[in-house]
Design a protein around this motif. Structure first.
Motif, PDB file in Angstrom:
ATOM      1  N   UNK A  28      13.247 -25.333  30.083  1.00 29.85           N
ATOM      2  CA  UNK A  28      13.597 -23.930  30.358  1.00 29.85           C
ATOM      3  C   UNK A  28      13.559 -23.632  31.854  1.00 29.85           C
ATOM      4  N   UNK A  29      12.560 -24.161  32.550  1.00 30.83           N
ATOM      5  CA  UNK A  29      12.437 -23.965  33.991  1.00 30.83           C
ATOM      6  C   UNK A  29      13.691 -24.457  34.717  1.00 30.83           C
ATOM      7  N   UNK A  30      14.125 -25.665  34.382  1.00 31.31           N
ATOM      8  CA  UNK A  30      15.263 -26.231  35.108  1.00 31.31           C
ATOM      9  C   UNK A  30      16.598 -25.642  34.672  1.00 31.31           C
ATOM     10  N   UNK A  31      16.701 -25.172  33.446  1.00 34.57           N
ATOM     11  CA  UNK A  31      17.899 -24.412  33.067  1.00 34.57           C
ATOM     12  C   UNK A  31      17.960 -23.149  33.916  1.00 34.57           C
ATOM     13  N   UNK A  32      16.819 -22.489  34.089  1.00 32.70           N
ATOM     14  CA  UNK A  32      16.763 -21.306  34.942  1.00 32.70           C
ATOM     15  C   UNK A  32      17.083 -21.621  36.393  1.00 32.70           C
ATOM     16  N   UNK A  33      16.583 -22.736  36.900  1.00 33.60           N
ATOM     17  CA  UNK A  33      16.842 -23.111  38.289  1.00 33.60           C
ATOM     18  C   UNK A  33      18.326 -23.397  38.517  1.00 33.60           C
ATOM     19  N   UNK A  34      18.928 -24.128  37.599  1.00 29.58           N
ATOM     20  CA  UNK A  34      20.359 -24.432  37.735  1.00 29.58           C
ATOM     21  C   UNK A  34      21.174 -23.151  37.628  1.00 29.58           C
ATOM     22  N   UNK A  35      20.805 -22.285  36.702  1.00 24.12           N
ATOM     23  CA  UNK A  35      21.499 -21.004  36.544  1.00 24.12           C
ATOM     24  C   UNK A  35      21.379 -20.167  37.809  1.00 24.12           C
ATOM     25  N   UNK A  36      20.191 -20.160  38.418  1.00 18.11           N
ATOM     26  CA  UNK A  36      19.998 -19.396  39.658  1.00 18.11           C
ATOM     27  C   UNK A  36      20.900 -19.921  40.773  1.00 18.11           C
ATOM     28  N   UNK A  37      21.049 -21.232  40.858  1.00 18.29           N
ATOM     29  CA  UNK A  37      21.955 -21.810  41.856  1.00 18.29           C
ATOM     30  C   UNK A  37      23.393 -21.375  41.593  1.00 18.29           C
ATOM     31  N   UNK A  38      23.821 -21.504  40.364  1.00 14.87           N
ATOM     32  CA  UNK A  38      25.208 -21.162  40.029  1.00 14.87           C
ATOM     33  C   UNK A  38      25.478 -19.671  40.212  1.00 14.87           C
ATOM     34  N   UNK A  39      24.473 -18.854  39.943  1.00 15.71           N
ATOM     35  CA  UNK A  39      24.634 -17.400  40.060  1.00 15.71           C
ATOM     36  C   UNK A  39      24.992 -16.986  41.487  1.00 15.71           C
ATOM     37  N   UNK A  40      24.444 -17.683  42.476  1.00 13.63           N
ATOM     38  CA  UNK A  40      24.727 -17.330  43.870  1.00 13.63           C
ATOM     39  C   UNK A  40      25.849 -18.177  44.466  1.00 13.63           C
ATOM     40  N   UNK A  41      26.508 -18.963  43.635  1.00 16.61           N
ATOM     41  CA  UNK A  41      27.642 -19.749  44.105  1.00 16.61           C
ATOM     42  C   UNK A  41      27.281 -21.101  44.687  1.00 16.61           C
ATOM     43  N   UNK A  42      26.024 -21.499  44.593  1.00 16.40           N
ATOM     44  CA  UNK A  42      25.621 -22.805  45.102  1.00 16.40           C
ATOM     45  C   UNK A  42      26.012 -23.876  44.098  1.00 16.40           C
ATOM     46  N   UNK A  43      26.574 -24.946  44.583  1.00 16.96           N
ATOM     47  CA  UNK A  43      26.929 -26.073  43.723  1.00 16.96           C
ATOM     48  C   UNK A  43      26.007 -27.259  43.976  1.00 16.96           C
ATOM     49  N   UNK A  44      24.920 -27.005  44.663  1.00 20.14           N
ATOM     50  CA  UNK A  44      23.930 -28.032  44.966  1.00 20.14           C
ATOM     51  C   UNK A  44      22.953 -28.143  43.795  1.00 20.14           C
TER      52      UNK A  44
END
Length: 118
Positions: free
Chosen positions: A77-93
């Motif tokens: 769940x933590x890493x799904x949230x982390x990846x989602x947070x990146x994608x939300x701001x347009x980061x593809x890293x």
């Protein structure tokens, strides 16, 4: 199967433990990541504590399998949230997040196969 389970748990513990230390010692990288995602910097130690708890839970799961299942589930769940947070701001890293997520999923799946749901 047991060797794969132990290997994944140890790798997951090393990855998450190193990340937790980075977050908890006040390294600049997690702070810049929080800034990029629009998170308050006060969340950085909290996120580090979650990673540390996940690490401890994975290792505790070697003795008490239910704790390992809970820890692996929390890390997923933590890493799904982390990846989602990146994608939300347009980061593809997100490659690092995907590696951490894959490790957590592998720990969860192998733990369930090794010990069952309870």
């Amino acid at each position: 199967m047991h060797a794969a389970y132990i290997t994944v748990i140890v790798i997951g513990a090393v990855f998450n433990g190193a990340a937790a230390v980075t977050y908890l010692i006040g390294h600049e990288y997690p702070k810049t990541q929080a800034d990029m995602k629009g998170l308050p910097r006060t969340w950085v130690p909290v996120l580090g504590a979650l990673l540390a708890a996940g690490t401890a839970g994975l290792l505790a799961g070697l003795a008490v399998p239910f704790l390992g299942t809970l820890a692996a589930s929390g890390l997923v769940l933590y890493f799904i949230g982390a990846i989602t947070a990146h994608l939300r701001v347009g980061s593809r890293n997100i490659v690092g997040g995907i590696v951490f997520l894959a490790t957590a999923v592998a720990a969860l799946v192998l733990g369930l196969l090794q010990h069952g749901a309870w």
